[in-house]
Each structure stands twice: as structure tokens, then as C-alpha cells.
Write an enzyme that holds these catalytic residues in place. Structure first.
Site, PDB file in Angstrom:
ATOM      1  N   HIS A   1      -4.651 -19.320 -30.847  1.00 50.19           N
ATOM      2  CA  HIS A   1      -4.903 -20.733 -30.545  1.00 50.19           C
ATOM      3  C   HIS A   1      -6.362 -21.153 -30.647  1.00 50.19           C
ATOM      4  O   HIS A   1      -6.647 -22.309 -30.950  1.00 50.19           O
ATOM      5  CB  HIS A   1      -4.397 -21.058 -29.132  1.00 50.19           C
ATOM      6  CG  HIS A   1      -2.899 -21.089 -29.033  1.00 50.19           C
ATOM      7  ND1 HIS A   1      -2.237 -21.566 -27.933  1.00 50.19           N
ATOM      8  CD2 HIS A   1      -1.940 -20.701 -29.915  1.00 50.19           C
ATOM      9  CE1 HIS A   1      -0.921 -21.478 -28.131  1.00 50.19           C
ATOM     10  NE2 HIS A   1      -0.723 -20.940 -29.324  1.00 50.19           N
TER      11      HIS A   1
ATOM     12  N   THR B   1     -19.497  -7.545 -16.089  1.00 48.40           N
ATOM     13  CA  THR B   1     -18.336  -8.408 -15.842  1.00 48.40           C
ATOM     14  C   THR B   1     -17.779  -9.028 -17.116  1.00 48.40           C
ATOM     15  O   THR B   1     -16.670  -9.562 -17.119  1.00 48.40           O
ATOM     16  CB  THR B   1     -18.740  -9.583 -14.930  1.00 48.40           C
ATOM     17  OG1 THR B   1     -19.788 -10.306 -15.598  1.00 48.40           O
ATOM     18  CG2 THR B   1     -19.228  -9.100 -13.575  1.00 48.40           C
TER      19      THR B   1
ATOM     20  N   HIS C   1      -3.783 -26.372 -33.591  1.00 47.78           N
ATOM     21  CA  HIS C   1      -4.893 -25.634 -32.972  1.00 47.78           C
ATOM     22  C   HIS C   1      -6.187 -25.823 -33.774  1.00 47.78           C
ATOM     23  O   HIS C   1      -7.273 -25.857 -33.212  1.00 47.78           O
ATOM     24  CB  HIS C   1      -4.547 -24.157 -32.845  1.00 47.78           C
ATOM     25  CG  HIS C   1      -3.273 -23.939 -32.090  1.00 47.78           C
ATOM     26  ND1 HIS C   1      -3.140 -24.292 -30.764  1.00 47.78           N
ATOM     27  CD2 HIS C   1      -2.061 -23.457 -32.479  1.00 47.78           C
ATOM     28  CE1 HIS C   1      -1.907 -24.025 -30.364  1.00 47.78           C
ATOM     29  NE2 HIS C   1      -1.233 -23.512 -31.391  1.00 47.78           N
TER      30      HIS C   1
ATOM     31  N   ASP D   1     -24.779  -4.640 -22.738  1.00 44.45           N
ATOM     32  CA  ASP D   1     -25.923  -4.260 -21.914  1.00 44.45           C
ATOM     33  C   ASP D   1     -25.592  -2.912 -21.263  1.00 44.45           C
ATOM     34  O   ASP D   1     -24.573  -2.280 -21.619  1.00 44.45           O
ATOM     35  CB  ASP D   1     -26.269  -5.364 -20.889  1.00 44.45           C
ATOM     36  CG  ASP D   1     -25.268  -5.461 -19.748  1.00 44.45           C
ATOM     37  OD1 ASP D   1     -24.233  -4.771 -19.781  1.00 44.45           O
ATOM     38  OD2 ASP D   1     -25.532  -6.234 -18.800  1.00 44.45           O
TER      39      ASP D   1
ATOM     40  N   CYS E   1     -20.536  -6.618 -21.054  1.00 44.03           N
ATOM     41  CA  CYS E   1     -21.522  -6.372 -19.990  1.00 44.03           C
ATOM     42  C   CYS E   1     -20.744  -5.909 -18.767  1.00 44.03           C
ATOM     43  O   CYS E   1     -19.579  -5.516 -18.901  1.00 44.03           O
ATOM     44  CB  CYS E   1     -22.399  -7.604 -19.740  1.00 44.03           C
ATOM     45  SG  CYS E   1     -21.558  -9.050 -19.075  1.00 44.03           S
TER      46      CYS E   1
HETATM   47  C1  RB5 Z   1     -25.981  -6.227 -14.914  1.00 43.93           C
HETATM   48  O1  RB5 Z   1     -26.140  -5.592 -13.699  1.00 43.93           O
HETATM   49  C2  RB5 Z   1     -24.895  -7.296 -14.802  1.00 43.93           C
HETATM   50  O2  RB5 Z   1     -25.388  -8.400 -14.134  1.00 43.93           O
HETATM   51  C3  RB5 Z   1     -24.388  -7.686 -16.174  1.00 43.93           C
HETATM   52  O3  RB5 Z   1     -23.880  -6.553 -16.805  1.00 43.93           O
HETATM   53  C4  RB5 Z   1     -23.276  -8.698 -16.224  1.00 43.93           C
HETATM   54  O4  RB5 Z   1     -22.226  -8.358 -15.372  1.00 43.93           O
HETATM   55  C5  RB5 Z   1     -23.682 -10.112 -16.112  1.00 43.93           C
HETATM   56  O5  RB5 Z   1     -22.873 -11.040 -16.245  1.00 43.93           O
END
Ligand code: RB5
Length: 147
Positions: free
Chosen positions: A98, A67, A133, A8, A65
Site C-alpha cells: 500500500h 527502537t 494506493h 547505529d 537502531c
Molecule cells: C541509542 O541509545 C538509541 O537512542 C537509538 O538506538 C534509538 O533507539 C533511537 O531512536
């Protein structure tokens, strides 16, 4: 090895870095977007990458993304996907050895360039160990098939 990349807006910058790195190393890349930093919804990209891996159009996927959490949850909703969110090299190696993970997730706002590329290198170069595994993965697949 053919690898699908998807992110994203929060992962866009790191996706571009990963694409450049893997292309230089000779991997074939399917870039599923996003293609700029305009705000988009991470499930669209996690699901798309998961579907390309699950259908066999590519061997593996890397999803990013902000996080790494939202896009990994999304990819893991696709049947047959074992997506691992890794922010260290040890986990990247172990999830191949694994868990036979077929998608790697990272957070573009969590890891810097150098660490991210070390994680990617470890993950694409590590092999599944099989044995006990495989039995554990079979249990996940069995559950998936029942659902
Ligand atoms: C977008 O702002 C953010 O929420 C997305 O990139 C991600 O971190 C969601 O898990």
C-alpha cells in the site's frame, strides 16, 4: 535487488544478522555501517541510507537502531523516502503493497532474530499494488515537491 543496510550501535547486532541472511539469499548489499557497538548517532546512518536509496544507488534500504524510531524519522527526512517502521510481518507486507515503502526500519532492541528475519523476508518479497494506493503516494510526493 541491491539493498543498503545501516544501523547505529543499538541496531548493529541485528544489522549483521540481516546482512548475513540477505547475502545468503543472493541480494547485493551495501553496508553503510556502523561496524561495531561503539556509540554513534542514528541520524548519520538513517540519512546516509535514505540518500543512497533516493539517489538510485540502491533499490531499497533497511535501517536499524535500538527502537527503530530515531533512524526511521531520520531516513524519512530524505526527499523521496518512504520509510516504514515494522515490528510485525503483516505491517511489512502491507507497507510494500500500500505505501510502496522503499526503506524498512526495525528496532534491534525490540524484535528478536527470527521475527526480524520474517519481517525482512516479507518486506523484500512483497510488491506494490499500485492503483488507488499510487494516487495516495502521489499526494505525498506532490507535497514534498512543493516544500
Ligand atoms: C541509542 O541509545 C538509541 O537512542 C537509538 O538506538 C534509538 O533507539 C533511537 O531512536
Amino acid at each position: 535487488m541491491k539493498i543498503a543496510l545501516a544501523s547505529d550501535h543499538g541496531g548493529f547486532e541485528l544489522k549483521e544478522i540481516v546482512r548475513e541472511y540477505l547475502t545468503e539469499k543472493g541480494y547485493e548489499i551495501m553496508d553503510l555501517g556502523t561496524y561495531n557497538t561503539d556509540s554513534v548517532d542514528y541520524p548519520d546512518y538513517g540519512l546516509k541510507a535514505g540518500q543512497e536509496v533516493a539517489s538510485g544507488n540502491v533499490d531499497r534500504g533497511i535501517v536499524i537502531c535500538g527502537t527503530g524510531i530515531g533512524i526511521s524519522i531520520s531516513a524519512n527526512k530524505v526527499k523521496g523516502i518512504r520509510c516504514a517502521l515494522c515490528h510485525d510481518v503483516y505491517s511489512a507486507e502491507m507497507t510494500r503493497a500500500h505505501n510502496d515503502s522503499n526503506v524498512l526500519a526495525m528496532g534491534g532492541r525490540v524484535v528478536g532474530r527470527d521475527l526480524a528475519l520474517r519481517i525482512v523476508k516479507a518486506w523484500v518479497e512483497s510488491d506494490f499494488e499500485g492503483g488507488r494506493h499510487a494516487r495516495r503516494i502521489d499526494k505525498i510526493t506532490e507535497y514534498e515537491n512543493k516544500c
